[in-house]
Design an enzyme around this catalytic site. Structure first.
Site, short mmCIF file in Angstrom:
data_model
loop_
_atom_site.label_atom_id
_atom_site.label_comp_id
_atom_site.label_asym_id
_atom_site.label_seq_id
_atom_site.Cartn_x
_atom_site.Cartn_y
_atom_site.Cartn_z
N ASP A 28 0.81 -1.18 0.19
CA ASP A 28 0.19 -0.14 0.16
C ASP A 28 1.00 1.29 -0.09
OD1 ASP A 28 -2.42 1.41 0.03
OD2 ASP A 28 -2.53 1.24 2.05
N TRP A 33 2.98 8.03 -2.54
CA TRP A 33 4.28 8.19 -3.03
C TRP A 33 4.39 9.06 -4.23
CZ3 TRP A 33 7.13 7.39 -7.31
CH2 TRP A 33 8.56 7.35 -7.21
N HIS A 45 2.40 3.59 -8.95
CA HIS A 45 2.07 2.17 -9.39
C HIS A 45 3.62 1.53 -10.10
CE1 HIS A 45 -1.81 2.32 -7.70
NE2 HIS A 45 -2.08 3.07 -8.80
N SER A 74 -10.61 -7.13 -4.51
CA SER A 74 -12.19 -6.89 -5.36
C SER A 74 -12.63 -5.49 -4.90
CB SER A 74 -13.08 -7.97 -4.60
OG SER A 74 -12.87 -8.09 -3.26
N LEU A 139 10.70 -20.67 -5.31
CA LEU A 139 9.88 -19.69 -4.41
C LEU A 139 8.59 -19.57 -5.18
CD1 LEU A 139 9.36 -16.98 -2.55
CD2 LEU A 139 9.63 -15.64 -4.50
N LEU A 203 -6.62 -4.70 7.43
CA LEU A 203 -6.43 -6.03 6.73
C LEU A 203 -6.98 -5.82 5.24
CD1 LEU A 203 -6.74 -8.92 8.90
CD2 LEU A 203 -4.73 -7.88 8.34
C1 IPE Z 1 -5.41 -2.83 -0.24
O1 IPE Z 1 -4.89 -1.44 -0.36
C2 IPE Z 1 -5.36 -3.51 -1.64
C3 IPE Z 1 -3.96 -3.50 -2.17
C4 IPE Z 1 -2.82 -3.28 -1.66
C5 IPE Z 1 -3.97 -4.12 -3.41
P1 IPE Z 1 -6.32 -0.20 -0.52
O2 IPE Z 1 -5.44 1.00 -0.45
O3 IPE Z 1 -7.10 -0.63 -1.70
O4 IPE Z 1 -6.68 -0.35 0.88
P2 IPE Z 1 -7.89 0.76 1.64
O5 IPE Z 1 -8.84 1.13 0.79
O6 IPE Z 1 -7.11 1.80 2.18
O7 IPE Z 1 -8.37 -0.01 2.78
C1 IPE Z 2 -1.47 0.37 -3.46
O1 IPE Z 2 -1.28 1.79 -3.47
C2 IPE Z 2 -1.92 -0.43 -5.07
C3 IPE Z 2 -3.20 -0.53 -4.94
C4 IPE Z 2 -4.06 -0.62 -4.24
C5 IPE Z 2 -3.43 -1.37 -6.42
P1 IPE Z 2 -2.47 2.77 -3.42
O2 IPE Z 2 -3.03 2.84 -4.76
O3 IPE Z 2 -3.50 2.29 -2.44
O4 IPE Z 2 -1.82 4.01 -2.70
P2 IPE Z 2 -2.40 4.92 -1.49
O5 IPE Z 2 -3.08 4.09 -0.58
O6 IPE Z 2 -3.34 5.77 -2.40
O7 IPE Z 2 -1.30 5.62 -1.23
MG MG Z 3 -4.06 2.36 -0.54
#
Ligand code: IPE
Ligand code: IPE
Ligand code: MG
Length: 248
Positions: A28, A33, A45, A74, A139, A203
């Site tokens: 996350d 970033w 990303h 999801s 792995l 989570l």
């Molecule tokens: C969880 O991150 C999903 C992934 C890292 C792929 P999110 O950024 O979607 O989670 P929330 O919305 O902060 O709970």
């Molecule tokens: C996690 O980073 C990647 C995915 C959920 C695909 P985020 O895109 O959720 O990044 P933040 O939480 O907005 O910083």
């Molecule tokens: Mg996020």
């Protein structure tokens, strides 16, 4: 990827240190970033994809058996169609670019989640990558794509119910192993360590069943900044923790 030192798994255990067999990461913080740098989210990303390569190499180097990465939940369909297109485009790009390296490093790819939602082209590429790496043993890289833990548990319960109705299982005999055997993580070692980056402490519908006795680690680092030393530090912390599993 650079030449890997010998896996430290077995040797590490003999030397008294404890290497988790199965590590999962909620990757996350990509968006934040990018925002911090005044860049579009897609830049985060992209940088996050580089962090995936590093984490994978670290897992190989440390002798971790299974690395499970939360790449798309999801619930992430709630994002803009532009961001979703960027994410699927990056998946396609990195899959093409990294497949040979994955294979060379002895990485076996496995997916959890309903990845059929990503359309026939990406599905075919993913299936090819799974086939191509199927016999690798160093792995197992499990990527969670369109994954939601509650839906996974519901599907497992539904399968068991159908088997019971068909007379293939005795409902009274359904136990934890039976349910775990219907989850998409079936056959993998128990989850030992779950790391979430970016400072969020939740989570987000990831591995709810599997995390029952995992050690949880929440770190402030944004995912694109997560480096080899962060992975090593997490393993060090893990080794220092006392896991009791309800005993004393
Ligand atoms: C969880 O991150 C999903 C992934 C890292 C792929 P999110 O950024 O979607 O989670 P929330 O919305 O902060 O709970
Ligand atoms: C996690 O980073 C990647 C995915 C959920 C695909 P985020 O895109 O959720 O990044 P933040 O939480 O907005 O910083
Ligand atoms: Mg996020």
């Amino acid at each position: 990827m650079s030449a890997a030192p010998a896996p430290k798994g077995a040797a590490g255990l003999a030397g008294g240190s404890r290497i988790p067999r199965h590590v999962a990461i909620i990757m996350d913080g990509n968006g934040r970033w990018a925002e911090k740098r005044g860049l579009p989210r897609v830049a985060g990303h992209k940088a996050g994809a580089e962090a995936v390569r590093r984490a994978m190499q670290s897992a190989v180097d440390h002798g971790v058996e299974v690395l499970t990465l939360y790449a798309f939940s999801s619930e992430n369909w709630k994002r803009t169609s532009e961001e979703i297109a960027d994410l699927t485009g990056l998946m396609r790009f990195y899959l093409e670019r990294e497949l040979a390296t994955l294979h060379k490093e002895g990485v076996k790819l496995r997916l959890i989640g309903d990845y059929s939602a990503f359309g026939p082209d990406l599905v075919a590429r993913l299936d090819r990558a799974i086939d191509h790496t199927a016999t690798n043993q160093r792995l197992t890289l499990v990527v969670a794509l369109n994954y939601g833990s509650r839906a996974e548990i519901v599907a497992a319960a539904r399968n068991l119910a159908e088997k019971a109705v068909a007379g293939d299982v005795d409902a009274q005999m359904i136990d934890e192993d039976a349910l775990a055997g219907e989850l998409q993580t079936r056959g993998l070692p128990e989850l030992d360590l779950l790391i979430r980056t970016s400072g969020e402490v939740r989570l987000s519908n990831f591995l709810l069943w599997q995390a029952a006795y995992a050690e949880l680690m929440f770190v402030g680092t944004l995912w694109p900044d997560f480096a080899e030393r962060d992975f090593a530090a997490a393993l060090e912390q893990f080794a220092a923790r006392e896991r009791r599993f309800g005993g004393r």
